[in-house]
Every structure is written in structure tokens, then in C-alpha cells.
Write a protein that holds these residues in place. Structure first.
Motif: not given
Length: 438
Positions: A427, A395-396
Motif C-alpha cells: 500500500d 483493492a489490495h
């Protein structure tokens, strides 16, 4: 006729014909409608002025109808000529010329029927209208070409139109009977109108010479741009053939580099250095960061397992190989493309570390080119958030947390900060260029 303006009439005729002929000669052998119509305008104006100059020796059909049809039509032709510089397919202003023809027929009728009192005012008004139309055409041409000379031409048409309007009130008030009377207003405005007409010829020469230069320069720019794009496309294709990452990896990282650079500038860092053109060069250069992998043996590059120490050292040479390849390419250019210089920096420096423990040179801090420092962060970020055979995508937040741990050691702290501020943009890039969605 006022003798003081007769020499100016003659000068006007000479200048118009000279410029018209010179323009035709300058663009000979070319399908240049602007030059042809300017010559036609110059010729019709010269003929019209000649008929006015010798009107006492000519019948009304020539001294009034033909003379003023030619003179007002010349303004339309001049304006149309300017439009043709930027729009070679512009439609011929037939309706405007038909109106000029109708106006000349009206003059002839009024003179022949003995109703000539209103003729001078009609002539002044028609001249003014024709110049306004020419000025509007000039304005339209300048919207397309953004040429200082055409801007000046627009004002010359406008001022000439105003001068013709100034000649009407003395006629209405009865101070003058016709436009040839030697009154102060008539004399001054007529001299000014003739002088402005001569200036228009000079300005048109400036327009065409400047456009000819710009056209030549534009052609060279287009050729240069095409060469650069062909070079970049070829180099990216070469890099992609030997890269063990997906094609979308280089697209994503290029976009990350651009986003990070823009954010750095917005944060007030490297503001003078990070110009729009340089950021664009960073973006174009980023896909070449691993071009040096073309020099790595398949046995190492395509090894699905872990590399041993010797193999890792060979793999590390891709940075130096890439730099060497691009330096060789650069030597072939007398003026190398801007992206190529940054591609050399990126390929040779994207494995350097902020603390000086990277390779191939062990550069430290700001000794590492900025393009390479940004590329390093973008490359690692994409590796973390992308799916690989051996791992799931991060995930970021998790990727940023991992990168933050290396801030000040592997990465420049402000670049890490810039990355972390661009979650939405990152994203969006990740979603747009997912693997398998080229």
C-alpha cells in the motif's frame, strides 16, 4: 649512556630516515600530505635521537631543548600523518606543537637554573603524553579508514606511552637519577620503546601500501559502478520509451519485487540464495522486464483495442526479444554486472507459468528462474491495483484474492503467500508512486 642501546639508537635513526625517504619517493608527484608529514616526523625524530645520542658533546639548548622538542613533536606529526590518510583537509596541530615548544623551553630553563632534579620525570611524562596524543589521532584515523594496520599502530603508540610511564616510579623512588641510568627498568623499557618506534615505521609502510592498493581498487570499483549505473539508466530509458505502461509502473514493480524477495527470505525460503546483494540486483533488474517491447510494431503495441490471435502471438515475442537484447549487451562485458544476469532471467521468463503453460519456453516450477517467478506476481499485482483506461484499480484484498486463485497454476504458492503478508508495504509503495506522481 648504556652502551647496549646505542646501536638501537643508530638503527632507529636509519630506519626512520629510510622509511621517510621511501614514502616520499613512493608518493612522489602526488599531493600526499600524509607522506610529507610522516617524512617530517621521521626526520625530526631521527634528528632528536641523534642529539640525545651525542648529548655529552652538545650544549643544553641542543641536547635538552631541541632534542626533546623534536622528539615529542615527531609523535604529533606521526599522528597527524595518519589522520591525513582519511581526511586530507584536517587542520594542522599547531597548538600541540606549540605545547611541545613550551615544554622544551621549560627543560632549558630548569637545566640552566640548576633545577634539573625533576627534568627526567618531566621528559618521561612529556613523551608519554605526546604518544597518547598520537594514539588518539591514530584511533580517529582508524574510525574513518577501518584499517587493521592503523589499529595496530594505535596499540603501538599506547604501549610506548605506558613504557614511558613505567620509567617514572624508579625516578620518584630514587632508584635511578636520570633516564640514561643502566638500571634494569630503564634498559628494558628503553630498548622496548626504540623497538616499538622501529615497528611503527614498518607498520606505516603497511598502512600506505594497503591504502594504495585499496585506493586503486576503490577507483576501479567506482569506475565499474559508474559504468553499471550508466548502462542501467540507458536500458531503463529504452524500455520506458516503448512501454505502454506508465513510468511509475516500473518503479512500483521493482519495489514489489524487493519486498516480496525480502519476505520470502524472512519466511525461511531460499535463504542462502536471497542475499542482500542479490535482492538488490533483482530490484535493479525488474524495470527491464518489458524491454523486449522495443521490438514490437507500433500497430500492435499502441493498439487501444483487443488484439487478434496473430497479434497476440507477435506481442508474446517481447519476452524472447528482451532476453536477446540483454544477452547481446552482456556479451560486451568481460565481467557482466550482477543485475544484468537477473534482467535476462526476468525479461525472458516473467510470462512463464508455475504449471508450465506459459511462454516463451513453457518452463515449469523451479525451472523458471526465481527472479522471473517473483516478477510475474509483482507485474500482475500492479496491473490489478492500478488504474487503467479500461478499468478501475482493485483493492489490495481483491487483487490478492484473484492472485490466490492462480496459486499453484500461474504462480508459485510461496510467492503468493509472501505477497499477501506485505499489505502495508505494498500500500505504501502504491501511494508513494501513484501514476502521474513521478
Amino acid at each position: 649512556m648504556n652502551l647496549t642501546v646505542e646501536p638501537l639508537y643508530l638503527i632507529s635513526i636509519i630506519v626512520n630516515l629510510t622509511v621517510g625517504i621511501f614514502v616520499i619517493y613512493l608518493f612522489r608527484g602526488q599531493d600526499d600530505r600524509s607522506a610529507r608529514y610522516w617524512f617530517l616526523g621521521a626526520f625530526t625524530l631521527s634528528l632528536g635521537v641523534a642529539l640525545i645520542l651525542f648529548r655529552s658533546y652538545l650544549p643544553a639548548v641542543l641536547s635538552y631543548s631541541a632534542a626533546h622538542f623534536l622528539s615529542t613533536s615527531s609523535s604529533i606529526l606521526f599522528g597527524f600523518s595518519l589522520i591525513l590518510i582519511g581526511n586530507r583537509k584536517a587542520k594542522f596541530p599547531a597548538i600541540s606543537l606549540l605545547i611541545c615548544l613550551g615544554y622544551s623551553a621549560l627543560l632549558f630553563y630548569l637545566v640552566q637554573s640548576g633545577r634539573s632534579d625533576a627534568v627526567p620525570m618531566i621528559i618521561a611524562g612529556a613523551w608519554s603524553i605526546s604518544l597518547v596524543v598520537a594514539g588518539l589521532m591514530s584511533f580517529m584515523a582508524n574510525k574513518e579508514l577501518k584499517n587493521t594496520y592503523i589499529d595496530l599502530m594505535t596499540w603501538l603508540f599506547a604501549v610506548s606511552a605506558i613504557l614511558w610511564l613505567i620509567r617514572i616510579p624508579p625516578l620518584v623512588a630514587g632508584f635511578t637519577v636520570n633516564l640514561a641510568d643502566p638500571g634494569l627498568i630503564n634498559s628494558v623499557t628503553l630498548v622496548a620503546i626504540i623497538v616499538l618506534g622501529i615497528l611503527r615505521e614498518m607498520v606505516y609502510m603497511g598502512i600506505r601500501l594497503s591504502e594504495a592498493f585499496k585506493g586503486s581498487l576503490r577507483s576501479e570499483i567506482i569506475k565499474t559502478g559508474e559504468t553499471e549505473e550508466a548502462l542501467l539508466t540507458s536500458l531503463i530509458a529504452l524500455a520506458s520509451k516503448r512501454d505502454n505502461e506508465t513510468g511509475n509502473h516500473i518503479v512500483r514493480t521493482a519495489n514489489y519485487v524487493k519486498i516480496i524477495a525480502l519476505r520470502l527470505r524472512a519466511m525461511g525460503h531460499y535463504v542462502d540464495f536471497l542475499t542482500d546483494s542479490r535482492i538488490q540486483d533483482f530490484y535493479r533488474a525488474a524495470p527491464l522486464h518489458d524491454i523486449g517491447k522495443v521490438g514490437i510494431p507500433d500497430s500492435i503495441l499502441k493498439n487501444p483495442g483487443s488484439l487478434n490471435a496473430d497479434e497476440r502471438e507477435i506481442m508474446k515475442t517481447h519476452a524472447s526479444i528482451g532476453e536477446s537484447i540483454l544477452l547481446t549487451v552482456k556479451e560486451k562485458f568481460s565481467h557482466s554486472p550482477g543485475f544484468l544476469d537477473h534482467a535476462i532471467e526476468i525479461s525472458g521468463g516473467h510470462h512463464e507459468r508455475w504449471d508450465g503453460k506459459g511462454y516463451p519456453r513453457g518452463l515449469r516450477g523451479s525451472d523458471i528462474p526465481l527472479a522471473a517467478r517473483i516478477m510475474t506476481v509483482a507485474d500482475v499485482y500492479d496491473a490489478l491495483v492500478s488504474r487503467r483506461i479500461y478499468k478501475e484499480p482493485w483493492a489490495h484484498f481483491d487483487a490478492c484474492e484473484e492472485i490466490a486463485k492462480l496459486s499453484g497454476t500461474k504462480f508459485e504458492p510461496i510467492i503468493v503467500e509472501a505477497l499477501m503478508q506485505e499489505k502495508e508495504a505494498l500500500d505504501r509503495i502504491q501511494a508513494t508512486y501513484q501514476d502521474g506522481l513521478m
